[in-house]
Every structure is written in C-alpha cells, then in structure tokens.
Design a protein around this motif. Sequence first.
Motif, mmCIF file in Angstrom:
data_model
loop_
_atom_site.group_PDB
_atom_site.id
_atom_site.type_symbol
_atom_site.label_atom_id
_atom_site.label_comp_id
_atom_site.label_asym_id
_atom_site.label_seq_id
_atom_site.Cartn_x
_atom_site.Cartn_y
_atom_site.Cartn_z
ATOM 1 N N ASP A 15 0.832 -1.209 0.000
ATOM 2 C CA ASP A 15 0.000 0.000 0.000
ATOM 3 C C ASP A 15 0.868 1.260 0.000
ATOM 4 O O ASP A 15 0.560 2.244 -0.687
ATOM 5 N N ILE A 16 1.951 1.213 0.754
ATOM 6 C CA ILE A 16 2.842 2.369 0.819
ATOM 7 C C ILE A 16 3.513 2.589 -0.530
ATOM 8 O O ILE A 16 3.573 3.715 -1.038
ATOM 9 N N PHE A 17 3.994 1.504 -1.141
ATOM 10 C CA PHE A 17 4.651 1.640 -2.441
ATOM 11 C C PHE A 17 3.680 2.146 -3.505
ATOM 12 O O PHE A 17 4.061 2.895 -4.401
ATOM 13 N N ILE A 25 3.687 5.733 -3.546
ATOM 14 C CA ILE A 25 4.952 6.340 -3.961
ATOM 15 C C ILE A 25 5.149 6.243 -5.468
ATOM 16 O O ILE A 25 5.558 7.210 -6.116
ATOM 17 N N TYR A 26 4.850 5.061 -6.022
ATOM 18 C CA TYR A 26 5.078 4.821 -7.443
ATOM 19 C C TYR A 26 3.782 4.957 -8.217
ATOM 20 O O TYR A 26 2.725 4.513 -7.761
ATOM 21 N N ASP A 67 2.226 -2.931 -8.818
ATOM 22 C CA ASP A 67 1.368 -4.102 -8.685
ATOM 23 C C ASP A 67 1.454 -4.601 -7.244
ATOM 24 O O ASP A 67 2.348 -5.373 -6.892
ATOM 25 N N VAL A 68 0.524 -4.129 -6.406
ATOM 26 C CA VAL A 68 0.528 -4.493 -4.990
ATOM 27 C C VAL A 68 0.354 -5.986 -4.808
ATOM 28 O O VAL A 68 1.044 -6.620 -4.000
ATOM 29 N N GLU A 69 -0.577 -6.578 -5.550
ATOM 30 C CA GLU A 69 -0.865 -7.997 -5.392
ATOM 31 C C GLU A 69 0.361 -8.847 -5.690
ATOM 32 O O GLU A 69 0.697 -9.773 -4.944
ATOM 33 N N ALA A 70 1.071 -8.531 -6.771
ATOM 34 C CA ALA A 70 2.272 -9.294 -7.117
ATOM 35 C C ALA A 70 3.362 -9.112 -6.074
ATOM 36 O O ALA A 70 4.036 -10.074 -5.681
#
Length: 202
Positions: A175-177, A180-181, A185-188
């Motif tokens: 979630d944090i990334f 930022i980006y 792909d949070v799930e991956a």
Amino acid sequence: MTTITTLDELQVLYGESHERSRRKELPRLIEPYRALIEASPFVVLASVGPDGLDCSPRGDAPGFVQILDDQTLLLPDRPGNNRIDSLRNIVLNPQMALLFLIPGVGESLRINGRAEISLDPELLELGRAQGKLPRSVLRIHIDTCYFQCSKAAVRSGLWDASRQVERASLPSAGDIFRCIYEEFDVEAYERDLQQRLRTSLY
C-alpha cells in the motif's frame, strides 16, 4: 521565551544531571554490558555525513554483533536495499552510535564510537551466517558505553503484548509503495514477499 537557543538556557531548564547517570558512562565494556550485547537481536545504527544524519536498523540472531575485545565490536552487513547510506557516511565520517534492544527487556545499551568498513577475510568469516559471508563488516572502536534505564520502554509499553498493534490495521508495504510509485502491482509484490524474505535475508 519559547525557544531554547543557548546551552546556558538549556542548563537552567533542566539543571544538573544526576551523578549516577554521569558515572555509568564508561569508555569500555564491562561484563554486564557484554551480556546485553550478546542477548540483543536488534540494534539501531546512527551515522552522520555531509547530507545529514542516518538511522538504520540492523538485526539477526542474538549475538550477531560480536565482541572482539572490551573496546571493539564487529557488525556484519547483511543484504539490504543497497542504498548503503550508513556505509557512505562512515567512509566520510567514522563517528557512529549503536542502540541495542532486547525483546522483553526495558533497559537498553547505547554505544558511541568510530567505525571502519573492513574486508579482512578473518573478520568476514566471523560474520558468516546461514553459510554466507557478509559483503563487509564494521569494526567499531568504542568511545563510550551508556546503560539506558527502562523509562522509555515502560512509558511506551514497547514489550507489553496487550498493546501490540495488529499489522493488518496499518497500510501494508505494498500500500505504501502504491502511494509512492505511479504504477505498482501491490498484489504481485505481496504475493512474492514471503519468498523474497526466505531467499534474500543472507
């Protein structure tokens, strides 16, 4: 006056430190301090460089910071994000500090000193873990050791299990990334996280 701007003003506000707190700052390790270092699986490394300060966590099995003698420690560098902020600082300014924490123990140990980055094969071998050598080790020359009382840990409830925070109640690393980006792909990321932790700790 709402801002302290001189040492004299600061001294008036706080008064003199207790003699006991001054006397417990020592220039070398004593046996009880050795026991704390040997039991600690987590230390915070502080350093300073031309761009400012850095404070970085270091952790491994208890005793991963090794005692070479009563004025010298060895801290192996494990794989991380390769920013090497602390190491860059130490190359330019060897001054650093360590704060040792022990789970369940309120007291902590603070060490100030000077570090050098070593590639000495014998020292690298001492830092071996899980069959792998560290890329480098910090050889730390102790200037002062200071035993910190438990007040901060007690006030914070740091080791109080009833006050532990559920990890799921906070944003995940993914979630944090994602904040930022632009494309992430949070799930991956979270699907592969445990595998990365299993294979890249050493």
